[in-house]
Design a protein around this motif. Sequence first.
Motif, PDB file in Angstrom:
ATOM      1  N   GLN A   1    -109.111  10.516 -73.618  1.00 25.31           N
ATOM      2  CA  GLN A   1    -109.988  10.215 -74.800  1.00 25.31           C
ATOM      3  C   GLN A   1    -109.541  11.022 -75.452  1.00 25.31           C
ATOM      4  O   GLN A   1    -109.243  11.757 -75.717  1.00 25.31           O
ATOM      5  CB  GLN A   1    -111.540  10.391 -74.662  1.00 25.31           C
ATOM      6  CG  GLN A   1    -112.695   9.926 -73.674  1.00 25.31           C
ATOM      7  CD  GLN A   1    -114.309  10.274 -73.519  1.00 25.31           C
ATOM      8  OE1 GLN A   1    -114.776   8.970 -73.781  1.00 25.31           O
ATOM      9  NE2 GLN A   1    -114.636  11.187 -73.355  1.00 25.31           N
ATOM     10  N   ARG A   2    -109.157  10.394 -76.780  1.00 24.77           N
ATOM     11  CA  ARG A   2    -108.954  10.569 -78.595  1.00 24.77           C
ATOM     12  C   ARG A   2    -110.454  10.496 -79.318  1.00 24.77           C
ATOM     13  O   ARG A   2    -110.769   9.061 -79.143  1.00 24.77           O
ATOM     14  CB  ARG A   2    -108.105  10.276 -78.721  1.00 24.77           C
ATOM     15  CG  ARG A   2    -106.509  10.629 -77.999  1.00 24.77           C
ATOM     16  CD  ARG A   2    -105.490   9.575 -79.167  1.00 24.77           C
ATOM     17  NE  ARG A   2    -104.436   9.845 -77.704  1.00 24.77           N
ATOM     18  CZ  ARG A   2    -102.967   9.663 -78.055  1.00 24.77           C
ATOM     19  NH1 ARG A   2    -102.591   9.215 -79.500  1.00 24.77           N
ATOM     20  NH2 ARG A   2    -102.510  10.063 -77.169  1.00 24.77           N
ATOM     21  N   TYR A   3    -110.462  11.778 -79.800  1.00 26.01           N
ATOM     22  CA  TYR A   3    -111.634  11.346 -81.198  1.00 26.01           C
ATOM     23  C   TYR A   3    -111.292  11.821 -81.801  1.00 26.01           C
ATOM     24  O   TYR A   3    -110.535  12.731 -82.935  1.00 26.01           O
ATOM     25  CB  TYR A   3    -112.433  12.593 -80.726  1.00 26.01           C
ATOM     26  CG  TYR A   3    -112.949  12.802 -79.473  1.00 26.01           C
ATOM     27  CD1 TYR A   3    -114.266  12.108 -79.164  1.00 26.01           C
ATOM     28  CD2 TYR A   3    -112.575  13.179 -78.479  1.00 26.01           C
ATOM     29  CE1 TYR A   3    -115.416  12.654 -78.276  1.00 26.01           C
ATOM     30  CE2 TYR A   3    -113.459  13.061 -77.087  1.00 26.01           C
ATOM     31  CZ  TYR A   3    -114.061  12.798 -77.177  1.00 26.01           C
ATOM     32  OH  TYR A   3    -115.221  13.296 -75.938  1.00 26.01           O
ATOM     33  N   TYR A   4    -111.431  10.762 -83.345  1.00 24.85           N
ATOM     34  CA  TYR A   4    -110.814  10.618 -84.652  1.00 24.85           C
ATOM     35  C   TYR A   4    -112.429  10.505 -85.277  1.00 24.85           C
ATOM     36  O   TYR A   4    -113.487  10.589 -85.197  1.00 24.85           O
ATOM     37  CB  TYR A   4    -110.183   9.320 -84.779  1.00 24.85           C
ATOM     38  CG  TYR A   4    -109.397   9.352 -83.772  1.00 24.85           C
ATOM     39  CD1 TYR A   4    -107.800   9.285 -84.565  1.00 24.85           C
ATOM     40  CD2 TYR A   4    -109.324   8.579 -83.301  1.00 24.85           C
ATOM     41  CE1 TYR A   4    -107.051   8.923 -83.949  1.00 24.85           C
ATOM     42  CE2 TYR A   4    -107.894   8.335 -82.346  1.00 24.85           C
ATOM     43  CZ  TYR A   4    -106.873   8.262 -82.457  1.00 24.85           C
ATOM     44  OH  TYR A   4    -105.373   8.388 -81.851  1.00 24.85           O
ATOM     45  N   LEU A   5    -111.711  11.639 -86.351  1.00 24.09           N
ATOM     46  CA  LEU A   5    -112.938  11.787 -87.912  1.00 24.09           C
ATOM     47  C   LEU A   5    -113.260  10.712 -88.593  1.00 24.09           C
ATOM     48  O   LEU A   5    -112.037  10.571 -89.279  1.00 24.09           O
ATOM     49  CB  LEU A   5    -113.209  13.460 -88.256  1.00 24.09           C
ATOM     50  CG  LEU A   5    -113.684  13.601 -89.069  1.00 24.09           C
ATOM     51  CD1 LEU A   5    -115.079  13.980 -88.927  1.00 24.09           C
ATOM     52  CD2 LEU A   5    -113.163  15.058 -89.864  1.00 24.09           C
ATOM     53  N   ALA A   6    -114.679  10.273 -89.061  1.00 22.05           N
ATOM     54  CA  ALA A   6    -114.503   9.295 -90.200  1.00 22.05           C
ATOM     55  C   ALA A   6    -116.221  10.428 -90.246  1.00 22.05           C
ATOM     56  O   ALA A   6    -116.779   9.854 -90.074  1.00 22.05           O
ATOM     57  CB  ALA A   6    -114.646   8.053 -89.293  1.00 22.05           C
ATOM     58  N   ARG A   7    -116.199   9.996 -92.021  1.00 27.57           N
ATOM     59  CA  ARG A   7    -116.623  10.045 -92.747  1.00 27.57           C
ATOM     60  C   ARG A   7    -117.313   9.132 -93.697  1.00 27.57           C
ATOM     61  O   ARG A   7    -116.620   8.578 -94.496  1.00 27.57           O
ATOM     62  CB  ARG A   7    -116.370  11.337 -93.507  1.00 27.57           C
ATOM     63  CG  ARG A   7    -116.361  12.546 -93.859  1.00 27.57           C
ATOM     64  CD  ARG A   7    -117.328  13.618 -92.982  1.00 27.57           C
ATOM     65  NE  ARG A   7    -118.271  13.789 -93.726  1.00 27.57           N
ATOM     66  CZ  ARG A   7    -118.822  15.280 -93.903  1.00 27.57           C
ATOM     67  NH1 ARG A   7    -118.552  16.246 -93.418  1.00 27.57           N
ATOM     68  NH2 ARG A   7    -120.486  15.210 -94.808  1.00 27.57           N
ATOM     69  N   VAL A   8    -118.816   8.865 -93.528  1.00 30.01           N
ATOM     70  CA  VAL A   8    -119.101   7.544 -94.001  1.00 30.01           C
ATOM     71  C   VAL A   8    -120.557   7.860 -95.027  1.00 30.01           C
ATOM     72  O   VAL A   8    -121.430   8.933 -94.570  1.00 30.01           O
ATOM     73  CB  VAL A   8    -119.556   6.619 -93.135  1.00 30.01           C
ATOM     74  CG1 VAL A   8    -118.388   5.799 -91.971  1.00 30.01           C
ATOM     75  CG2 VAL A   8    -120.716   7.036 -92.154  1.00 30.01           C
ATOM     76  N   PRO A   9    -120.958   7.036 -95.776  1.00 30.31           N
ATOM     77  CA  PRO A   9    -122.158   7.003 -96.440  1.00 30.31           C
ATOM     78  C   PRO A   9    -123.496   6.914 -95.378  1.00 30.31           C
ATOM     79  O   PRO A   9    -122.868   5.978 -94.590  1.00 30.31           O
ATOM     80  CB  PRO A   9    -122.297   5.949 -97.714  1.00 30.31           C
ATOM     81  CG  PRO A   9    -120.467   5.431 -97.373  1.00 30.31           C
ATOM     82  CD  PRO A   9    -120.124   5.759 -96.290  1.00 30.31           C
TER      83      PRO A   9
END
Length: 157
Positions: free
Chosen positions: A88-96
């Motif tokens: 597994q690879r974990y990617y960051l995402a910021r969202v409203p």
Amino acid sequence: MIPRPSARVVLIDDTDRLLLFSSHNKLGGTARWYTPGCGLHPGEAHQDAALRELYEETGLTGVRLGPEVWRGRPWTMTRDGVTYEVQQRYYLARVPIFEIDTTRMEDFEKTSITGHRWWTAQELAETADLLRPAGLPRLLACLLADGPPHHPILVDG
């Protein structure tokens, strides 16, 4: 054993809550909570799989993925008599803040996922449920305090 590359998203809203999905934890009867994501389709890039899974599992589009923040130590799972090594690879995402739409989930997801919830770092630290990756409360707290690491952090689960 068949390799199963996977992409996951550490999806954090603008109030610093983390989205997790749940399944029944066969060990101990509690819930098991984990980030959105799943295995790659043949020929699919990790980032493309992460965005596809976000759309299928949440209805979210137009997400700009941040860096890979965590990398899972390989682990094995067996499904339908086949053993896989999950990578597994974990990617960051910021969202409203947005309303989760699970209507596009695949049949397997619809039968295995029991719910979803936005969690604060404090709520994660206080739960007795199983969290994946292991050490998630500390990992999230560090991510919120320090930002993304320069290189992915190796995690379990």
